[in-house]
Design a protein around this motif. Structure first.
Motif, mmCIF file in Angstrom:
data_model
loop_
_atom_site.group_PDB
_atom_site.id
_atom_site.type_symbol
_atom_site.label_atom_id
_atom_site.label_comp_id
_atom_site.label_asym_id
_atom_site.label_seq_id
_atom_site.Cartn_x
_atom_site.Cartn_y
_atom_site.Cartn_z
ATOM 1 N N THR A 314 8.666 5.743 -3.913
ATOM 2 C CA THR A 314 8.672 5.752 -6.065
ATOM 3 C C THR A 314 9.710 4.482 -5.969
ATOM 4 O OG1 THR A 314 7.790 7.989 -6.648
ATOM 5 C CG2 THR A 314 8.922 6.565 -7.891
ATOM 6 N N LEU A 315 9.492 3.343 -6.359
ATOM 7 C CA LEU A 315 10.181 2.324 -7.008
ATOM 8 C C LEU A 315 10.837 2.560 -8.462
ATOM 9 C CD1 LEU A 315 9.158 -0.714 -5.660
ATOM 10 C CD2 LEU A 315 9.778 0.383 -4.497
ATOM 11 N N SER A 316 12.176 3.031 -8.466
ATOM 12 C CA SER A 316 12.969 3.636 -9.563
ATOM 13 C C SER A 316 13.616 3.038 -10.585
ATOM 14 C CB SER A 316 13.335 5.326 -9.895
ATOM 15 O OG SER A 316 12.318 5.776 -9.375
ATOM 16 N N GLY A 317 14.007 1.715 -11.079
ATOM 17 C CA GLY A 317 14.952 1.154 -11.699
ATOM 18 C C GLY A 317 14.346 0.523 -12.900
ATOM 19 N N HIS A 318 13.913 0.553 -13.194
ATOM 20 C CA HIS A 318 13.175 0.241 -14.776
ATOM 21 C C HIS A 318 13.235 1.312 -15.637
ATOM 22 C CE1 HIS A 318 11.948 -3.776 -14.459
ATOM 23 N NE2 HIS A 318 11.388 -3.838 -13.337
ATOM 24 N N GLU A 319 13.971 1.139 -16.971
ATOM 25 C CA GLU A 319 14.690 1.955 -17.860
ATOM 26 C C GLU A 319 12.834 2.163 -18.984
ATOM 27 O OE1 GLU A 319 18.432 0.818 -18.855
ATOM 28 O OE2 GLU A 319 19.525 0.263 -17.587
ATOM 29 N N ASN A 320 12.557 1.593 -18.214
ATOM 30 C CA ASN A 320 10.677 1.513 -20.008
ATOM 31 C C ASN A 320 9.951 1.570 -19.433
ATOM 32 O OD1 ASN A 320 9.293 2.097 -22.408
ATOM 33 N ND2 ASN A 320 10.741 0.954 -23.552
ATOM 34 N N ARG A 321 8.576 1.191 -19.218
ATOM 35 C CA ARG A 321 6.946 1.142 -19.073
ATOM 36 C C ARG A 321 7.935 0.097 -18.459
ATOM 37 N NH1 ARG A 321 1.488 0.949 -20.739
ATOM 38 N NH2 ARG A 321 2.352 2.627 -22.441
ATOM 39 N N VAL A 322 6.842 0.476 -16.402
ATOM 40 C CA VAL A 322 6.399 -1.396 -16.400
ATOM 41 C C VAL A 322 5.439 -1.315 -16.276
ATOM 42 C CG1 VAL A 322 6.154 -1.693 -13.961
ATOM 43 C CG2 VAL A 322 7.753 0.094 -13.918
ATOM 44 N N THR A 323 5.171 -3.400 -16.456
ATOM 45 C CA THR A 323 4.401 -3.468 -17.967
ATOM 46 C C THR A 323 3.348 -4.851 -15.942
ATOM 47 O OG1 THR A 323 5.604 -5.425 -18.461
ATOM 48 C CG2 THR A 323 4.821 -4.082 -19.370
ATOM 49 N N SER A 324 4.089 -4.590 -15.610
ATOM 50 C CA SER A 324 3.299 -5.449 -14.658
ATOM 51 C C SER A 324 4.128 -5.782 -13.098
ATOM 52 C CB SER A 324 3.467 -7.280 -14.818
ATOM 53 O OG SER A 324 2.232 -8.493 -13.912
ATOM 54 N N VAL A 325 3.015 -6.129 -11.913
ATOM 55 C CA VAL A 325 2.999 -6.134 -10.595
ATOM 56 C C VAL A 325 2.808 -6.812 -10.262
ATOM 57 C CG1 VAL A 325 2.889 -4.569 -8.849
ATOM 58 C CG2 VAL A 325 3.566 -3.354 -10.371
ATOM 59 N N SER A 326 4.041 -7.915 -9.393
ATOM 60 C CA SER A 326 2.509 -9.036 -8.676
ATOM 61 C C SER A 326 3.589 -9.015 -7.565
ATOM 62 C CB SER A 326 3.470 -10.665 -9.029
ATOM 63 O OG SER A 326 2.345 -11.412 -8.720
ATOM 64 N N VAL A 327 2.446 -8.634 -6.122
ATOM 65 C CA VAL A 327 3.063 -8.928 -4.625
ATOM 66 C C VAL A 327 3.454 -10.778 -4.411
ATOM 67 C CG1 VAL A 327 2.727 -7.872 -2.585
ATOM 68 C CG2 VAL A 327 1.589 -6.793 -4.524
ATOM 69 N N SER A 328 3.837 -11.041 -3.510
ATOM 70 C CA SER A 328 4.692 -12.189 -3.558
ATOM 71 C C SER A 328 3.196 -12.736 -2.365
ATOM 72 C CB SER A 328 5.519 -12.742 -2.099
ATOM 73 O OG SER A 328 5.979 -12.841 -1.529
ATOM 74 N N PRO A 329 2.183 -14.274 -2.075
ATOM 75 C CA PRO A 329 1.862 -14.548 -0.937
ATOM 76 C C PRO A 329 2.159 -14.105 0.648
ATOM 77 C CG PRO A 329 2.043 -15.487 -2.891
ATOM 78 C CD PRO A 329 2.559 -14.536 -3.190
ATOM 79 N N THR A 330 3.417 -13.867 0.430
ATOM 80 C CA THR A 330 4.279 -14.138 1.465
ATOM 81 C C THR A 330 4.438 -12.293 2.407
ATOM 82 O OG1 THR A 330 6.534 -13.977 1.011
ATOM 83 C CG2 THR A 330 5.504 -16.596 1.382
ATOM 84 N N GLY A 331 3.714 -11.516 1.605
ATOM 85 C CA GLY A 331 3.847 -10.215 1.399
ATOM 86 C C GLY A 331 5.225 -9.565 1.683
ATOM 87 N N MET A 332 6.580 -10.478 1.309
ATOM 88 C CA MET A 332 7.947 -9.990 1.294
ATOM 89 C C MET A 332 8.948 -9.829 0.669
ATOM 90 S SD MET A 332 8.575 -11.242 5.086
ATOM 91 C CE MET A 332 10.133 -11.264 5.085
ATOM 92 N N ALA A 333 8.143 -9.669 -0.658
ATOM 93 C CA ALA A 333 8.875 -8.908 -1.811
ATOM 94 C C ALA A 333 7.830 -8.325 -2.587
ATOM 95 C CB ALA A 333 9.687 -10.080 -2.505
#
Length: 347
Positions: A314-333
């Motif tokens: 689980t990636l925890s850190g945000h303090e409210n609803r996570v609305t969007s996820v984008s994976v880098s085209p390089t796969g690095m982040a």
């Protein structure tokens, strides 16, 4: 009596539900093996420890959407503060801030070339900005306003610098010629709002997700639906094409994420959060396709091994609803945004 509750409509709806069931039963008869059992011999992946590499602050209201440029370095975010921000994810710095005519942004898109960004939402319009052409105050110039929707703009993706595909609350998928500003296709796609679009890596196909609980596969070249996928019990909030081009992942309001195989014409895996109480707003796949990531309304991003269907972190850190996820085209982040007004780069 409203049109949705008249006897004829109810009878048709009931008939449709029966057809869905018949299709799913026929599919299950063909499903001779489960993903778990087929991947018994596959070694488990070592859980990856993602850390927040950059916490990017600048928006003054809920951030609804994030999307990477093709260079894997820059991303665009859209917020209800009426701004688009172009970020350099390596440094965490803002590259450009673009004020919008309407603050009700629901979707953003970065052209693969990095030359243009698009956004839209409750203004029932898709607006394109040219990042290389700035006005006297240094702000990117508006290149096009694409109007003609009967509902909000929920999703948009560039095919290239001259073409964009949009999905909207009027149940339609449209393709636009950005040089003329005209629609080249206008198709009623679903029985409810189209809420997500994901392009294949060769840009010849795309998948759509809808509040009608279904997903559809389309061919860009003729803008016709090729397959329909059922299974979710609530809105499909997000779709993500698998890098191999033969599958796609989904995140849904029904508190599950799923993997659908195009060749098998059906769902092949299902992923649930440990609590079982999290609805998913967004999804993404790692460059290898081995990890599925879903942004959730429990403020976290959940990860699973796509083959073993096990929850890997689980990636925890945000303090409210996570609305969007984008994976880098390089796969690095991975970059995420949230109603907590912040944008995070994980690596």
């Amino acid at each position: 009596m409203g049109p949705k509750s008249d006897p004829e409509t109810l009878a048709l709806r009931s008939e449709l539900e029966e057809l869905y069931k018949t299709i799913q039963e026929a599919q299950q008869k063909c499903a001779d093996v489960t993903m778990d059992s087929a991947c018994n011999e596959v070694a488990s992946i070592t859980p990856i420890k993602f850390l927040t590499k950059k916490l990017m602050k600048g928006h003054l209201n809920k951030v609804n959407s994030v999307h990477y440029s093709g260079d894997g370095r820059h991303c665009v975010t859209g917020s209800l503060d009426g701004k688009l921000i172009i970020w350099d994810t390596y440094t965490g710095n803002k590259v450009q801030i673009i004020p919008l005519r309407s603050a009700w942004v629901m979707s953003v898109a970065f052209a693969p070339s990095g030359n243009f960004v698009a956004c839209g939402g409750m203004d029932n319009m898709c607006t394109i900005y040219d990042l290389n052409n700035r006005d006297g105050s240094g702000v990117a110039k508006m290149a096009r306003e694409l109007a003609g929707y009967d509902g909000f703009l929920s999703s948009c993706r560039f095919l290239d610098d001259k073409r964009i595909i949009t999905g909207s609350g009027d149940m339609k998928i449209c393709q636009w010629d950005l040089e003329t500003g005209r629609k080249t296709s206008d198709v009623v796609a679903h029985n409810g709002d189209v809420v997500s679009i994901s392009l294949s890596t060769d840009f010849n196909s795309f998948v759509t997700g809808s509040v009608d609980k279904s997903c559809m596969l389309w061919d860009v070249r003729d803008m016709q639906p090729k397959q329909t996928f059922f299974g979710h019990a609530a809105d499909v909030n997000s779709v993500c094409f698998h890098p191999n081009g033969y599958a796609f992942a989904t995140g849904s309001e029904d508190k599950t994420a799923r993997l659908f195989d195009i060749r098998a014409d059906q769902q092949i895996a299902q992923y649930s959060p440990p609590s079982g109480k999290s609805g998913f707003t967004s999804c993404g796949l790692s460059l290898s396709g081995r990890i599925i990531l879903c942004g959730s309304d429990d403020n976290n991003v959940h990860m699973w091994d796509t083959l073993k269907t096990t929850h890997t972190g689980t990636l925890s850190g945000h303090e409210n609803r996570v609305t969007s996820v984008s994976v880098s085209p390089t796969g690095m982040a991975i970059t995420t945004c949230s109603w907590d007004q912040n944008v995070r780069v994980w690596g």
